[in-house]
Design a protein around this motif. Structure first.
Motif, PDB file in Angstrom:
ATOM      1  N   GLN A  91      -1.573   6.163  -8.168  1.00  0.00           N
ATOM      2  CA  GLN A  91      -2.739   6.451  -8.752  1.00  0.00           C
ATOM      3  C   GLN A  91      -3.649   7.586  -7.570  1.00  0.00           C
ATOM      4  O   GLN A  91      -3.491   8.389  -7.670  1.00  0.00           O
ATOM      5  CB  GLN A  91      -3.499   4.523  -8.029  1.00  0.00           C
ATOM      6  N   TRP A  92      -2.836   7.183  -6.067  1.00  0.00           N
ATOM      7  CA  TRP A  92      -2.924   8.701  -5.035  1.00  0.00           C
ATOM      8  C   TRP A  92      -2.233  10.170  -5.880  1.00  0.00           C
ATOM      9  O   TRP A  92      -3.260  10.564  -5.850  1.00  0.00           O
ATOM     10  CB  TRP A  92      -2.563   8.549  -4.213  1.00  0.00           C
ATOM     11  N   PHE A  93      -1.135   9.669  -6.349  1.00  0.00           N
ATOM     12  CA  PHE A  93      -0.686  11.210  -6.952  1.00  0.00           C
ATOM     13  C   PHE A  93      -1.914  11.788  -7.726  1.00  0.00           C
ATOM     14  O   PHE A  93      -2.275  13.270  -8.170  1.00  0.00           O
ATOM     15  CB  PHE A  93       0.607  11.080  -7.298  1.00  0.00           C
TER      16      PHE A  93
ATOM     17  N   ALA B 181      -6.447  15.869  -9.591  1.00  0.00           N
ATOM     18  CA  ALA B 181      -7.638  15.420  -9.893  1.00  0.00           C
ATOM     19  C   ALA B 181      -8.244  16.310  -8.477  1.00  0.00           C
ATOM     20  O   ALA B 181      -9.868  17.289  -8.965  1.00  0.00           O
ATOM     21  CB  ALA B 181      -8.550  14.259 -10.197  1.00  0.00           C
ATOM     22  N   ARG B 182      -7.984  15.724  -7.529  1.00  0.00           N
ATOM     23  CA  ARG B 182      -8.997  16.958  -6.473  1.00  0.00           C
ATOM     24  C   ARG B 182      -8.684  18.272  -6.420  1.00  0.00           C
ATOM     25  O   ARG B 182     -10.118  18.835  -5.884  1.00  0.00           O
ATOM     26  CB  ARG B 182      -8.817  15.764  -5.154  1.00  0.00           C
ATOM     27  N   ALA B 183      -7.839  18.532  -6.066  1.00  0.00           N
ATOM     28  CA  ALA B 183      -7.533  19.830  -6.855  1.00  0.00           C
ATOM     29  C   ALA B 183      -8.296  20.751  -7.959  1.00  0.00           C
ATOM     30  O   ALA B 183      -8.749  21.875  -7.318  1.00  0.00           O
ATOM     31  CB  ALA B 183      -5.860  20.286  -6.478  1.00  0.00           C
TER      32      ALA B 183
ATOM     33  N   VAL C 178       0.864  -1.554   0.200  1.00  0.00           N
ATOM     34  CA  VAL C 178       0.140  -0.155  -0.371  1.00  0.00           C
ATOM     35  C   VAL C 178       0.898   0.940  -0.025  1.00  0.00           C
ATOM     36  O   VAL C 178       1.746   0.932   0.596  1.00  0.00           O
ATOM     37  CB  VAL C 178      -1.091  -0.237   1.465  1.00  0.00           C
ATOM     38  N   PHE C 179       0.091   2.304  -0.288  1.00  0.00           N
ATOM     39  CA  PHE C 179       0.659   3.521  -0.482  1.00  0.00           C
ATOM     40  C   PHE C 179       0.406   4.552   1.009  1.00  0.00           C
ATOM     41  O   PHE C 179      -0.849   4.459   0.504  1.00  0.00           O
ATOM     42  CB  PHE C 179       0.445   4.764  -1.822  1.00  0.00           C
ATOM     43  N   ASP C 180       1.376   5.207   1.965  1.00  0.00           N
ATOM     44  CA  ASP C 180       0.344   5.941   3.166  1.00  0.00           C
ATOM     45  C   ASP C 180       1.215   7.001   2.274  1.00  0.00           C
ATOM     46  O   ASP C 180       2.784   7.235   2.655  1.00  0.00           O
ATOM     47  CB  ASP C 180       1.242   5.112   4.183  1.00  0.00           C
TER      48      ASP C 180
END
Length: 325
Positions: A287-289, A294-296, A90-92
């Motif tokens: 994927q997180w980045f 996209a959220r920004a 996982v990526f934390d």
């Protein structure tokens, strides 16, 4: 055959930097070693491959045919090695110290930076982001560009065939330094005016610039700049026109002392996207980045009161999207 047990694999890092920078001093700075140490690495690499790798042409260095073949392979090998050692179930983001490289225009960074930096500071204080300016060459060599970066932020229409996420939309307006009210231009004014343009060459322009050029409405270009942020200041105090994204124009109108003029013609809506190489689609950190970017974008205000959905987040497009003319 090379014996991997005795080979100095650190030379791959030096080789990658040399092939990208084509300059010993800059290559050394890129990986944090001195110019003499990088020169020594280059000599060892030349012996290893029995090839000059870099040859002087005039005042610059060019890659030999072998070096051109090696460039793509070496970069991909190093990225595979990095993913192997950085692999996590996982990526934390809260504990990660990973670095992401983003290629973007100054316009897109100006639009997104406040929201994006705030999210990064809140959720991933140890994560680093390296922003590089987008250039015509980066677009021309899109496969190589996406292989060497995590994301490229550029509108639809310049290329296709790579996964992407739609970030936000924008409209095109003209700005001028002439003392006039905010109004709609006329076709005659566009045809007769002097212009400031990005890059200057048709092949390096925006899709909107290309349409204006095709309509023969902006042929009197006498000021050429390299960034979108320069455009309003390039027309300040003059009657020149410049084609600018509405979001950027409204940010800089007061600072640059320019007026915004609506266009009398229809231009393609700018659809800003984040693009990446398909080899990175399954990386949890990546994927997180890209979700963060996209959220920004989703938090941006609409560019004009009549716009109802200029800021939105779309699902990742892992297949080729349509080419925008």
């Amino acid at each position: 055959m090379v014996n991997l047990l005795t080979a100095d694999l650190n030379l791959l890092v030096a080789l990658d930097a040399l092939l990208i920078e084509r300059n010993v001093t800059r290559a050394g700075a890129r990986i944090g070693i001195s110019q003499p140490a990088m020169s020594s690495s280059l000599q060892r690499l030349r012996r290893q491959f029995d090839d000059e790798l870099l040859t002087r042409v005039g005042s610059a260095y060019e890659l030999t045919p072998l070096a051109q073949v090696l460039k793509e392979d070496v970069g991909e090998i190093l990225r595979m090695v990095e993913r192997t050692f950085d692999a996590q179930a996982v990526f934390d983001p809260a504990s990660s110290t990973r670095s992401f490289r983003v290629i973007t225009s100054d316009y897109c960074l100006t639009a997104l930076s406040g929201k994006l930096m705030s999210l990064l500071q809140e959720e991933a204080p140890g994560v680093q982001v390296h922003f590089d300016a987008v250039t015509p060459l980066a677009v021309d060599r899109i496969k190589e560009t996406l292989q060497n970066a995590d994301l490229m932020l550029i509108p639809k229409g310049h290329f296709s065939g790579f996964p992407h996420t739609e970030l936000f939309t924008d409209n095109w307006v003209c700005v001028t330094g002439a003392d006039s009210r905010e109004r709609t231009l006329t076709i005659e004014e566009m045809r007769d005016a002097r212009w400031a343009r990005l890059f200057g060459a048709e092949v390096a322009s925006t899709l909107a610039d290309r349409k204006v050029y095709d309509l023969q409405l902006g042929e009197r270009t006498d000021v050429i700049v390299d960034t979108f942020l320069m455009l309003p200041f390039a027309v300040a105090g003059t009657d020149r026109l410049a084609l600018v994204q509405e979001r950027l124009a409204r940010m800089l109108a007061a600072v640059a002392g320019v007026r915004i003029l609506q266009l009398p013609i229809s231009l393609p809506t700018l659809v800003e996207c984040a693009w990446w190489h398909p080899s990175k689609s399954g990386d949890p950190g990546h994927q997180w980045f890209r979700r963060l970017v996209a959220r920004a974008a989703a938090e941006l205000e609409p560019v004009s009161p009549e716009s109802t959905s200029t800021s939105r987040v779309a699902a990742d497009h892992t297949a080729a999207g349509p080419q925008v003319a």
